[in-house]
Write an enzyme that holds these catalytic residues in place. Structure first.
Site, PDB file in Angstrom:
ATOM      1  CE1 TYR A 160      -4.016   1.880   0.771  1.00 28.58           C
ATOM      2  CE2 TYR A 160      -2.643   2.983   2.148  1.00 28.58           C
ATOM      3  CZ  TYR A 160      -3.661   2.947   1.444  1.00 28.58           C
ATOM      4  OH  TYR A 160      -4.771   3.848   1.697  1.00 28.58           O
ATOM      5  CE  LYS A 179      -3.675   4.814  -1.759  1.00 28.37           C
ATOM      6  NZ  LYS A 179      -4.626   5.238  -2.668  1.00 28.37           N
TER       7      LYS A 179
HETATM    8  N1  LIG Z   1      -9.699   5.466   4.955  1.00 29.39           N
HETATM    9  C1  LIG Z   1      -8.649   5.946   5.142  1.00 29.39           C
HETATM   10  O1  LIG Z   1      -8.281   6.225   6.182  1.00 29.39           O
HETATM   11  C2  LIG Z   1      -7.692   6.188   4.263  1.00 29.39           C
HETATM   12  C3  LIG Z   1      -6.494   6.858   4.415  1.00 29.39           C
HETATM   13  C4  LIG Z   1      -5.862   7.422   3.222  1.00 29.39           C
HETATM   14  C5  LIG Z   1      -5.933   7.101   2.016  1.00 29.39           C
HETATM   15  N2  LIG Z   1      -7.288   6.372   1.996  1.00 29.39           N
HETATM   16  C6  LIG Z   1      -7.385   6.038   0.348  1.00 29.39           C
HETATM   17  O2  LIG Z   1      -8.787   6.644   0.149  1.00 29.39           O
HETATM   18  C7  LIG Z   1      -9.260   5.972  -1.082  1.00 29.39           C
HETATM   19  C8  LIG Z   1     -10.756   5.565  -0.408  1.00 29.39           C
HETATM   20  O3  LIG Z   1     -10.729   4.762   0.701  1.00 29.39           O
HETATM   21  P1  LIG Z   1     -11.847   4.500   1.592  1.00 29.39           P
HETATM   22  O4  LIG Z   1     -11.628   4.297   2.815  1.00 29.39           O
HETATM   23  O5  LIG Z   1     -13.004   5.137   1.310  1.00 29.39           O
HETATM   24  O6  LIG Z   1     -12.263   2.974   1.099  1.00 29.39           O
HETATM   25  P2  LIG Z   1     -13.448   1.971   0.933  1.00 29.39           P
HETATM   26  O7  LIG Z   1     -13.280   0.555   0.960  1.00 29.39           O
HETATM   27  O8  LIG Z   1     -14.478   2.539   1.787  1.00 29.39           O
HETATM   28  O9  LIG Z   1     -13.988   2.495  -0.587  1.00 29.39           O
HETATM   29  C9  LIG Z   1     -13.127   2.020  -1.691  1.00 29.39           C
HETATM   30  C10 LIG Z   1     -14.067   2.017  -2.821  1.00 29.39           C
HETATM   31  O10 LIG Z   1     -13.368   1.532  -4.027  1.00 29.39           O
HETATM   32  C11 LIG Z   1     -13.879   0.330  -4.584  1.00 29.39           C
HETATM   33  N3  LIG Z   1     -13.038  -0.352  -5.426  1.00 29.39           N
HETATM   34  C12 LIG Z   1     -12.313  -1.368  -4.787  1.00 29.39           C
HETATM   35  N4  LIG Z   1     -11.495  -2.025  -5.658  1.00 29.39           N
HETATM   36  C13 LIG Z   1     -11.968  -1.593  -6.800  1.00 29.39           C
HETATM   37  C14 LIG Z   1     -11.676  -1.841  -8.171  1.00 29.39           C
HETATM   38  N5  LIG Z   1     -10.573  -2.757  -8.523  1.00 29.39           N
HETATM   39  N6  LIG Z   1     -12.075  -1.091  -9.287  1.00 29.39           N
HETATM   40  C15 LIG Z   1     -13.024  -0.200  -9.045  1.00 29.39           C
HETATM   41  N7  LIG Z   1     -13.463   0.241  -7.707  1.00 29.39           N
HETATM   42  C16 LIG Z   1     -12.792  -0.569  -6.636  1.00 29.39           C
HETATM   43  C17 LIG Z   1     -14.677  -0.266  -3.534  1.00 29.39           C
HETATM   44  O11 LIG Z   1     -15.878  -0.856  -4.088  1.00 29.39           O
HETATM   45  C18 LIG Z   1     -15.019   0.978  -2.876  1.00 29.39           C
HETATM   46  O12 LIG Z   1     -16.398   1.711  -3.268  1.00 29.39           O
HETATM   47  C19 LIG Z   1      -8.441   4.604  -1.255  1.00 29.39           C
HETATM   48  O13 LIG Z   1      -7.751   4.818  -2.327  1.00 29.39           O
HETATM   49  C20 LIG Z   1      -7.799   4.790   0.141  1.00 29.39           C
HETATM   50  O14 LIG Z   1      -6.553   4.035  -0.264  1.00 29.39           O
HETATM   51  C21 LIG Z   1      -8.095   5.918   2.722  1.00 29.39           C
END
Ligand SMILES: NC(=O)c1ccc[n+]([C@@H]2O[C@H](COP(=O)([O-])OP(=O)(O)OC[C@H]3O[C@@H](n4cnc5c(N)ncnc54)[C@H](O)[C@@H]3O)[C@@H](O)[C@H]2O)c1
Length: 261
Positions: free
Chosen positions: A169, A173
Site C-alpha cells: 500500500y 501510494k
Molecule cells: N480511510 C482512510 O483512512 C484512508 C486514508 C488514506 C487514503 N485512503 C484512500 O482513500 C481511498 C478511499 O478509501 P476508503 O477508506 O473510502 O475505502 P473504501 O473501501 O470504503 O472504498 C473504496 C472504494 O473503491 C472501490 N473499489 C475497490 N476495488 C476496486 C477496483 N478494483 N475497481 C474499482 N473500484 C474499486 C470499492 O468498491 C469502494 O467503493 C482509497 O484509495 C484509500 O487508499 C483512505
C-alpha cells in the site's frame, strides 16, 4: 481562467454545473463523500466501480433527494485497462465530455513484507497504482483535445511515512505521488491540472477493518486527536477540481490532522 472573470469578484467557488466528473470507487467512504460534494455542486458524477458499487451508487443518488445532478454507475475494475477504456467511452458517448477524474478506488491487503504473498503485493499495486494510470490514460487524449481537465489522485499519509504491514500500500501510494508530478508536467500546457490528496486516517470501512489497536495508535499519532471525516477529504478535492484552481498542479494536499507535516 480569465483574470477578469465575474466569478472571481464574487469570491465564491464556481458551481460545477455542466461539468462531468468520474469518481472511481465513488459509492462509499471517501469516494462517496467526493461524489456527493461534486454532485451537490452541480456536476454529473459517473461512479466507476466494481459490482458492489452499483447498488451503493443507487442508494447514494437516492440520498441526494433530488437536490443534486445525476450520480450514475459504470462498471469497471480499475486494474483492467480495457474495462477502464470501455467505461470512459460509454461516459463520453452519454455525456459528450469529461472534465474531472478523481482516482479514489483503493484496497488494502496488509501483512508484514516477510509474510506478504506476491499476489497480495500485486493486487494492491494493480488497483492502487496501475488503476489510476489506466484511468488517466483512458481520459487523457480527450482532455488534451478539449484543453481542459482536473485530475485528483487519492494517495495517503502512508505514502509519505510508510506503515507497519503496508509495504504494498505504501509503495502504491508513494508511486501515485510520482505519477501525479510527472503527469502534471506533461499536461500543464493543455489546461489540465493533476494533484494528489493524501488523507490521514479517516473513519471509513477501510479503517474499520483495521485492528482496534492499530486504530488507537493512528489516533494517538494524530495531533488533532481523532480520525478524519470523509467530508473533510471531499472538501480538499472539491477545491482542487474547481476551474479557479488552475494554477495549482503537481502538488500534494495533505489532509491528515497534523500526522505528517
Ligand atoms: N480511510 C482512510 O483512512 C484512508 C486514508 C488514506 C487514503 N485512503 C484512500 O482513500 C481511498 C478511499 O478509501 P476508503 O477508506 O473510502 O475505502 P473504501 O473501501 O470504503 O472504498 C473504496 C472504494 O473503491 C472501490 N473499489 C475497490 N476495488 C476496486 C477496483 N478494483 N475497481 C474499482 N473500484 C474499486 C470499492 O468498491 C469502494 O467503493 C482509497 O484509495 C484509500 O487508499 C483512505
Amino acid at each position: 481562467m480569465d483574470v477578469g472573470s465575474p466569478h472571481l469578484a464574487s469570491g465564491a467557488l464556481r458551481r460545477l454545473d455542466g461539468r462531468v466528473a468520474i469518481v472511481t470507487g465513488g459509492s462509499r467512504g471517501i469516494g462517496g463523500a467526493i461524489s456527493k460534494a461534486l454532485a451537490i455542486d452541480g456536476a454529473v458524477v459517473a461512479v466507476v466501480g466494481i459490482p458492489a458499487d452499483r447498488e451503493r451508487t443507487s442508494v447514494l443518488q437516492a440520498s441526494l433527494n433530488g437536490s443534486a445532478h445525476l450520480v450514475e454507475f459504470h462498471e469497471a475494475n480499475v486494474a483492467d485497462y480495457q474495462a477502464c477504456e470501455t467505461a470512459v467511452q460509454s461516459i463520453l458517448e452519454k455525456h459528450g465530455h469529461i472534465d474531472i477524474l478523481v482516482n479514489n478506488a483503493g484496497i488494502t491487503k496488509d501483512r508484514t513484507a516477510r509474510k506478504m504473498s506476491v499476489e497480495e503485493w500485486q493486487a494492491v499495486i494493480d488497483v492502487n497504482l496501475s488503476g489510476p494510470f489506466f484511468m488517466i490514460k483512458a481520459v487523457l487524449d480527450h482532455m488534451i483535445e478539449r484543453q481542459y481537465g482536473r485530475i485528483v489522485n487519492i494517495s495517503s499519509v502512508v505514502g509519505h511515512m510508510g506503515n507497519f504491514g503496508q509495504a504494498n500500500y505504501a509503495a502504491a501510494k508513494a508511486g501515485l505521488l510520482g505519477l501525479t508530478k510527472t503527469l502534471a508536467i506533461e499536461t500543464a500546457k493543455s489546461g489540465i491540472t493533476v494533484n494528489a490528496v493524501a488523507p490521514g486516517f479517516i473513519a471509513t470501512e477501510m479503517v474499520a477493518a483495521m485492528p482496534q489497536a492499530a486504530i488507537d495508535i493512528a489516533k494517538s499519532r494524530t495531533p488533532v486527536d481523532r480520525l478524519g471525516d470523509p467530508n473533510e477529504i471531499a472538501r480538499a478535492v472539491r477545491f482542487l477540481v474547481d476551474e479557479e484552481s488552475g494554477f495549482i498542479t503537481g502538488t500534494t494536499f495533505d489532509v491528515n490532522g497534523g500526522m505528517y507535516m
